[in-house]
Write a protein that holds these residues in place. Sequence first.
Motif, PDB file in Angstrom:
ATOM      1  N   ASP A 161       0.853  -1.190   0.000  1.00  0.00           N
ATOM      2  CA  ASP A 161       0.000   0.000   0.000  1.00  0.00           C
ATOM      3  C   ASP A 161       0.890   1.242   0.000  1.00  0.00           C
ATOM      4  O   ASP A 161       2.110   1.140   0.160  1.00  0.00           O
ATOM      5  N   GLU A 162       0.264   2.399  -0.156  1.00  0.00           N
ATOM      6  CA  GLU A 162       0.964   3.676  -0.133  1.00  0.00           C
ATOM      7  C   GLU A 162       0.337   4.573   0.931  1.00  0.00           C
ATOM      8  O   GLU A 162      -0.829   4.416   1.285  1.00  0.00           O
ATOM      9  N   CYS A 163       1.146   5.531   1.404  1.00  0.00           N
ATOM     10  CA  CYS A 163       0.695   6.446   2.447  1.00  0.00           C
ATOM     11  C   CYS A 163       1.294   7.824   2.192  1.00  0.00           C
ATOM     12  O   CYS A 163       2.494   7.939   1.931  1.00  0.00           O
ATOM     13  N   ARG A 164       0.469   8.849   2.288  1.00  0.00           N
ATOM     14  CA  ARG A 164       0.970  10.213   2.126  1.00  0.00           C
ATOM     15  C   ARG A 164       1.355  10.767   3.492  1.00  0.00           C
ATOM     16  O   ARG A 164       0.584  10.697   4.453  1.00  0.00           O
ATOM     17  N   ILE A 165       2.547  11.319   3.577  1.00  0.00           N
ATOM     18  CA  ILE A 165       3.055  11.939   4.803  1.00  0.00           C
ATOM     19  C   ILE A 165       3.397  13.377   4.443  1.00  0.00           C
ATOM     20  O   ILE A 165       4.129  13.617   3.487  1.00  0.00           O
ATOM     21  N   GLY A 166       2.869  14.334   5.208  1.00  0.00           N
ATOM     22  CA  GLY A 166       3.128  15.719   4.865  1.00  0.00           C
ATOM     23  C   GLY A 166       3.179  16.648   6.056  1.00  0.00           C
ATOM     24  O   GLY A 166       3.023  16.242   7.212  1.00  0.00           O
ATOM     25  N   LEU A 167       3.413  17.927   5.766  1.00  0.00           N
ATOM     26  CA  LEU A 167       3.581  18.941   6.806  1.00  0.00           C
ATOM     27  C   LEU A 167       2.274  19.356   7.468  1.00  0.00           C
ATOM     28  O   LEU A 167       2.295  20.014   8.499  1.00  0.00           O
ATOM     29  N   MET A 168       1.132  18.998   6.879  1.00  0.00           N
ATOM     30  CA  MET A 168      -0.135  19.271   7.544  1.00  0.00           C
ATOM     31  C   MET A 168      -0.135  18.471   8.844  1.00  0.00           C
ATOM     32  O   MET A 168       0.039  17.255   8.814  1.00  0.00           O
ATOM     33  N   PRO A 169      -0.277  19.133   9.992  1.00  0.00           N
ATOM     34  CA  PRO A 169      -0.179  18.402  11.267  1.00  0.00           C
ATOM     35  C   PRO A 169      -1.184  17.252  11.349  1.00  0.00           C
ATOM     36  O   PRO A 169      -2.322  17.380  10.922  1.00  0.00           O
ATOM     37  N   ILE A 170      -0.721  16.120  11.871  1.00  0.00           N
ATOM     38  CA  ILE A 170      -1.573  14.953  12.084  1.00  0.00           C
ATOM     39  C   ILE A 170      -2.164  15.090  13.476  1.00  0.00           C
ATOM     40  O   ILE A 170      -1.433  15.185  14.467  1.00  0.00           O
ATOM     41  N   THR A 171      -3.464  15.135  13.559  1.00  0.00           N
ATOM     42  CA  THR A 171      -4.111  15.286  14.862  1.00  0.00           C
ATOM     43  C   THR A 171      -4.796  13.984  15.253  1.00  0.00           C
ATOM     44  O   THR A 171      -5.215  13.207  14.402  1.00  0.00           O
ATOM     45  N   ARG A 172      -4.915  13.770  16.528  1.00  0.00           N
ATOM     46  CA  ARG A 172      -5.609  12.615  17.085  1.00  0.00           C
ATOM     47  C   ARG A 172      -6.457  13.098  18.245  1.00  0.00           C
ATOM     48  O   ARG A 172      -6.266  14.194  18.774  1.00  0.00           O
ATOM     49  N   HIS A 173      -7.377  12.244  18.673  1.00  0.00           N
ATOM     50  CA  HIS A 173      -8.209  12.583  19.817  1.00  0.00           C
ATOM     51  C   HIS A 173      -7.362  12.558  21.088  1.00  0.00           C
ATOM     52  O   HIS A 173      -6.423  11.773  21.211  1.00  0.00           O
ATOM     53  N   ARG A 174      -7.698  13.417  22.017  1.00  0.00           N
ATOM     54  CA  ARG A 174      -7.031  13.426  23.321  1.00  0.00           C
ATOM     55  C   ARG A 174      -8.093  13.496  24.407  1.00  0.00           C
ATOM     56  O   ARG A 174      -9.135  14.126  24.234  1.00  0.00           O
ATOM     57  N   ALA A 175      -7.803  12.870  25.517  1.00  0.00           N
ATOM     58  CA  ALA A 175      -8.716  12.917  26.653  1.00  0.00           C
ATOM     59  C   ALA A 175      -8.482  14.224  27.412  1.00  0.00           C
ATOM     60  O   ALA A 175      -7.345  14.581  27.721  1.00  0.00           O
ATOM     61  N   THR A 176      -9.551  14.969  27.657  1.00  0.00           N
ATOM     62  CA  THR A 176      -9.483  16.205  28.435  1.00  0.00           C
ATOM     63  C   THR A 176     -10.681  16.248  29.377  1.00  0.00           C
ATOM     64  O   THR A 176     -11.587  15.419  29.298  1.00  0.00           O
ATOM     65  N   LEU A 177     -10.668  17.221  30.232  1.00  0.00           N
ATOM     66  CA  LEU A 177     -11.816  17.425  31.106  1.00  0.00           C
ATOM     67  C   LEU A 177     -13.028  17.833  30.272  1.00  0.00           C
ATOM     68  O   LEU A 177     -12.866  18.406  29.177  1.00  0.00           O
TER      69      LEU A 177
END
Length: 194
Positions: free
Chosen positions: A28-44
């Motif tokens: 497979d192929e994957c694009r990696i770039g300067l656009m920040p990769i965000t993920r969910h984070r647990a917060t209050l």
Amino acid sequence: MDFQEGLPDRLASVKTGANQPVRLFCQDECRIGLMPITRHRATLPGVKPIQEAKPGYEYFYLYGAVEPETGQRFFTEHERLNSDCFQRFLDRFAEAFPRSHNILVLDNGQFHKAKKLSIPKNIDLTFLPPYSPELNPVERLWQDLKDQLSFDFYEHLSSLRQETRMALRRYTDRAIRSLTGYSYLLEARHVLSS
């Protein structure tokens, strides 16, 4: 008959025509770039996580193949996602594994089926059903890699490339097997060794 059930028969037919050991890889192929990769984070409750963001529109593509049974892998970097780059990937992959006949399980990208492709003699392409990325275990590897790169801010593509290469080198065969060892692929692989 669905893809998972039909794969052993497809592999058995390849095995009978090959004079070398037959190996099963997923590609497979994957694009990696300067656009920040965000993920969910647990917060209050009611609190939004803050992340520095400076959209960047430079990127590169990783072309990769993994062998779910052994965890062996092969990656190349390219500037584009097209048949010319895929041809270079195939040629380098064939050179990296010259002593085996290699089956690549991959998606139906148009560039994977381009008429101008010259498939090396030690490679057979087996295509996944359309719209079924969940059957390709390399997707899990890309997800894990992006998790490692997420929340980091890269000023230049060269530093992101370097971090990506380091992250790929940190993977062990065992980690790759754990991420990509889908049971239907491992069962189908046993057809090759019997």
